[in-house]
Structure formats: structure tokens, C-alpha cells
Scaffold this active site. Structure first.
Site, PDB file in Angstrom:
ATOM      1  N   ARG A  61       0.735  -1.379   0.018  1.00  0.00           N
ATOM      2  CA  ARG A  61       0.108   0.657   0.490  1.00  0.00           C
ATOM      3  C   ARG A  61       0.734   1.491   0.064  1.00  0.00           C
ATOM      4  NH1 ARG A  61      -4.934   1.698   4.313  1.00  0.00           N
ATOM      5  NH2 ARG A  61      -3.597   1.438   5.864  1.00  0.00           N
ATOM      6  N   ASP A  80      -3.677   2.731  13.836  1.00  0.00           N
ATOM      7  CA  ASP A  80      -3.526   3.419  12.746  1.00  0.00           C
ATOM      8  C   ASP A  80      -3.760   4.449  12.618  1.00  0.00           C
ATOM      9  OD1 ASP A  80      -5.280   3.328  11.154  1.00  0.00           O
ATOM     10  OD2 ASP A  80      -4.407   1.723   9.850  1.00  0.00           O
TER      11      ASP A  80
END
Length: 524
Positions: free
Chosen positions: A163, A445
């Protein structure tokens, strides 16, 4: 010292990273920047225009100019062999040991995250690229001298998917023609230059997760980037495969169109639940009639989240694409079996719900959750690689369903305090170089910090009322922030002063900041 291509500048140290900052890799990044930077800037400007329309009272809807895309019968390209069974995917940062453990976890796919789970220090990004290169070559290895242990890959490992950072983020340490490059193009270009051909030769390919897209034109940009890079590296078109995270409310209205734009490079869509909640708060931050309750009450069963999750499955399966479910962020406790027992029960329930909705796979944050998720999806489709044949013809989701924010919950002082607490802890970790922070047995996150600070801003802006009649205002925020700051800094300040300063800046600002990582990155 790296020999730099013409008009490429490095504002960060290259010593020790010459193997990744090669002339050839930087040349590809520069070519990508020169070809696509103007289009990227235009699309980011369109985001601002769209936000202004929402602030003026407009509500999202399915596009009238793409009806034919939604109504026509077309399919995305068939999945490559190593992305056909995706029943359990594990995610994590590009830390070397964590990557090895994730690849060995028993999950079918590992998403190595340069975005929300990585604090984008220059060192972290470049070391992460080295780790990705070594993982693609299966040479990744780590000697832990303190423990006397060697970490290396098993014979069978998860399929690697990367990603990159989102379109909105810059990489300030690299300039082309005097302009900072897109972090998306930098992450993508380095990985392609070093690992695309290697992955192909090992029977896999360069696979990506694409974050934060707000519509199909941003997907079209990625598709053109893919085509350009494949041609530049002389590898076949269609080699790259992408899974798009549907983690913005605007992208939810364009899922068919996103699949269509990337159809030759498409691998599926993912329900990025935490960023999706943040997007809903952000896009409607100016509306007092669209407040969400405490984030703990915004579950996948509330109306707008259920509608989004089910529409994703139906859309993907109609087009022959994989539908991947959301994150289970629990980190097992080594000290409290009772905590684990309760959490495992909730995780199992969540994964069974996804499997029953028709998803082909799901995300977990810890290797111990892999067997739980495996069991849930095996119960749904056994030894088959997926359940794309489940077309969910029973579903009918319209715009009103996607915008039904009636969660039946409330704003509480505990919710205000928890948002402050988690945001401070995460920002402290982020400024310390850790983008995947263990907080209260959850792997958090940037998405969680985004939800936390966004809710605080919106509740203060609109004077949300607590059950006891108190109004959430700046005074309440400052009082609770001081208490949480003092509690958290008893064991040492670490980077909490910077965390508190940024949180105050975000929460007390007159206008809503689109991404906390932008002002924070400027200070990193």
C-alpha cells in the site's frame, strides 16, 4: 553517493540507502512525476471543490453521467492464481521483523503498509523499500542478537501486496524540477523499479492496495500510472493488480466506476471501515444534523455502515472482483486470558458476519487472529477459493441508505475523553517513528486518530450535548486534554508535547483540516 537524474533533488540523506535510491529508480520516479503531477494537482483541486459543495448543503448521489457504466454488463480481469484465495489477509507496517512474521503468519495475503501504519520518516520509508525489495526476492532476514534468534521466511508465505501513500501526501525529501514529488508516485515507483520484475519471475506480480480514492477519476489516474510504468519497465500490461480501499463516502457512490477504470488491473475492493467512518465525519463536518455518536457505538451493523458493506459485496461480485472485509485490530494480551476470550468471541462474530454477507476475505492485524478468520470463511465457502458466485441479488441499496447516519447512540464524556486519550497516544507514537501503535490491546493506525480528532472538532463546532446536559466545547476539551496529557506523561514526556500541540491545532481550528498527517508531516 547516488548519481541523481537531471533536475532531481534529495533533501534527505542518501548514505546507507544508495542501493534503493539508484539512478534508475529515481529516473522512473521523475518520469512518473513529470507525466502525472499536473493531473494529480487537478484532482486534488477537485476534491476541494467537492468539499465546498458539501459544505454548502449538497449531498452525495450516484453519478448521472456514468449510468451506462453501472448498467452495462462487463467484468474485470480474472484474478491471478496467488490472489484468487484471499480469505485472510494480514496487514502491518514495513518494519522488517513484522513483515517476516506477517508473511509467515498463515494468512493468504500480507498488505505491507507504507501509508497509515507507517510514520513517514525518511529512514522508515527507505528502509521499508529495502525490506519490500528483500521480501520480493525472498531474501528478507533478521538477526535479533538480543534474543539470539534469526527471523526468516518459511517455505510457504503470504502473497505480498504493497500500500503506497495516498494521492494527497507529498514526499518532501525528493524534488523533481523544484517540486516535491507525490508520495504515491515515489512509493510506487521505487517498488516497481526494484521488485516488479523479480515478483514476476517468482510467479507473482507487483500488487498494490490503493488508499483514500474519492472517485473514479482518481482510479483512472492510477490506471494510467500503471500502464506508463509497465511500458517503461517493458513488462506486460495487466501485470500490475490493484485492490482499491473503499474508505471514503464519495468512493462508495462510484464503486462500479472505480472497478471499470481499473478493470484490466483490478483485483478487488476492500471495506476500509475506520477511514470510511472518518470520511463520513469529515465530509459532513459542517452539518449539525449529521453528527455521529461515540466511535465505539459506530459498528458495522448501524444503517450506513451495513449499507456500504453490503453494496460493496454486490458490486464486486457482479463484476467478478473480490470483496475484502474490514480490519480486526485486536492484539492478544499475554497477561489477561479473559480479555482474549472476550475479544476472540467478538472477532469471530465479526468475521462470520462478513462471510455471511458474501465477502471473499477479511483483514486481521495479528497472526493469532488468522485461524479465527480462516474458520469463519471456511464455514462459508469451504475449499473453494472465494464466493464470488454469491451475487447478493436480494440487496437493493440506494443513496438514502448510504447516508442514513441514525446510529441510535449518544455522545458521552467518556467518548470525548477516549478520543483525546487515543489521539494523544497515537500522535506521540507517530512522532516517535511508529505508525502502528498498540493502544488498549488494539493495533491503531492513523485512521483511529483521524476519527478521534475529527469527532472532537465536530462535537465542539456544533455544541454536542452529553446525556447530563453538558455541552462539548473548547473549555471541556482543554480541561480533559490537560488531564489526559498529565496522566500520559507521568512516565516521561516522549513526544507528547508535540502531540498535544498538533491535536489542539486540529481540534480548535476554525476550519476542518482534511488530514492530520499533512500538518504533522511538516513537523516530522
Amino acid at each position: 553517493m547516488t548519481h541523481l537524474p537531471a533536475d532531481v533533488g534529495l533533501d534527505g540523506p542518501s548514505e546507507g540507502f544508495e542501493e534503493i535510491l539508484t539512478t534508475e529508480a529515481l529516473d522512473l520516479v521523475a518520469r512518473l512525476h513529470r507525466e502525472f503531477a499536473p493531473w494529480r494537482r487537478e484532482l486534488l483541486a477537485q476534491r476541494d471543490e467537492r468539499q465546498a459543495a458539501l459544505d454548502a448543503g449538497e449531498l452525495p448521489d450516484f453519478r448521472s453521467d456514468t449510468v451506462s457504466v453501472r448498467e452495462d454488463n462487463w467484468q474485470v480481469a480474472a484474478a491471478p492464481t496467488d490472489l484468487n484465495d484471499r480469505r485472510v489477509e494480514i496487514t502491518g507496517p514495513v518494519d522488517r521483523k513484522m513483515m517476516i512474521n506477517a508473511l509467515n503468519s498463515g494468512a493468504r495475503v500480507f498488505m505491507a503498509d507504507l501509508e497509515d501504519a507507517t510514520s513517514p520518516t525518511w529512514h522508515n520509508i527507505l528502509q521499508g523499500q529495502i525490506n519490500l525489495r528483500d521480501a520480493a526476492r525472498r531474501t528478507i532476514r533478521l538477526l535479533d542478537r538480543d534474543r539470539g534468534r534469526v527471523y526468516e521466511l518459511d517455505d510457504r508465505t503470504a502473497t505480498l501486496v504493497v500500500r503506497p501513500r495516498g494521492w494527497h501526501l507529498p514526499e518532501k525529501h525528493v524534488t523533481v524540477d523544484g517540486e516535491p514529488v507525490s508520495a504515491s508516485l515515489f512509493d510506487f515507483g521505487l517498488y516497481m523499479a526494484h521488485s516488479a520484475r523479480e515478483a514476476l519471475e517468482r510467479g507473482s506480480g507487483p500488487y498494490f492496495y490503493l488508499p483514500k480514492l474519492e472517485g473514479h477519476l482518481e482510479a483512472r489516474l492510477w490506471n494510467d500510472v500503471f500502464t506508463f510504468a509497465q511500458d517503461a519497465l517493458a513488462i506486460p500490461r495487466g501485470t500490475i493488480r490493484a485492490t482499491v480501499l473503499i474508505e471514503t463516502i464519495l468512493a462508495a457512490f462510484e464503486m462500479d466506476e472505480i472497478l471499470f477504470e481499473l478493470r484490466d488491473h483490478m483485483a478487488g475492493l476492500n471495506a476500509g471501515r475506520w477511514d470510511y467512518i472518518f470520511s463520513v465525519i469529515k465530509k459532513f463536518a459542517g452539518r449539525a444534523d449529521m453528527l455521529l455518536p461515540d466511535r465505539s457505538q459506530v459498528t458495522m451493523t448501524v444503517p450506513f455502515m451495513r449499507a456500504y458493506a453490503e453494496l460493496l459485496v454486490k458490486t464486486c461480485h457482479r463484476r467478478g472482483a473480490h470483496a475484502i472485509g474490514g480490519m480486526a485490530a485486536f492484539i492478544p494480551s499475554r497477561r489477561d486470558p479473559a480479555v482474549n476470550e472476550r475479544a476472540f468471541e467478538k472477532v469471530g462474530e465479526d468475521k462470520r458476519r462478513e462471510a455471511e454477507q458474501g465477502y471473499d476475505g477479511t483483514w486481521v492485524a495479528h497472526p493469532d487472529l488468522v485461524p479465527l478468520a480462516e474458520q469463519a470463511f471456511a464455514s462459508a465457502f469451504g475449499d473453494a477459493p472465494n464466493q464470488k458466485s454469491n451475487l447478493r441479488a436480494d440487496l437493493q441499496v440506494d443513496a438514502a441508505d448510504l447516508l442514513d447516519l441514525d446510529c441510535g447512540g449518544s455522545v458521552t464524556q467518556g467518548g470525548v475523553r477516549l478520543n483525546i486519550d487515543v489521539a494523544l497516544q497515537y500522535l506521540n507514537a507517530w512522532f516517535s517513528g511508529n505508525g502502528a501503535a498498540a493502544i488498549y490491546n488494539l493495533m491503531e493506525d492513523a485512521a483511529t486518530a483521524e476519527i478521534s480528532r475529527a469527532q472532537l472538532w465536530q462535537w465542539i463546532r456544533h455544541g454536542a450535548r452529553l446525556g447530563d446536559g453538558q455541552t462539548v466545547d473548547a473549555e471541556m476539551y482543554r480541561s480533559l486534554r490537560d488531564k489526559e496529557f498529565n496522566r500520559l506523561t507521568q512516565a516521561g514526556s516522549q513526544r507528547y508535547p508535540e502531540a498535544a500541540e498538533i491535536l489542539d491545532q486540529l481540534v480548535l481550528a476554525k476550519t476542518f483540516e482534511p488530514f492530520l498527517t499533512l500538518p504533522a508531516y511538516a513537523r516530522l
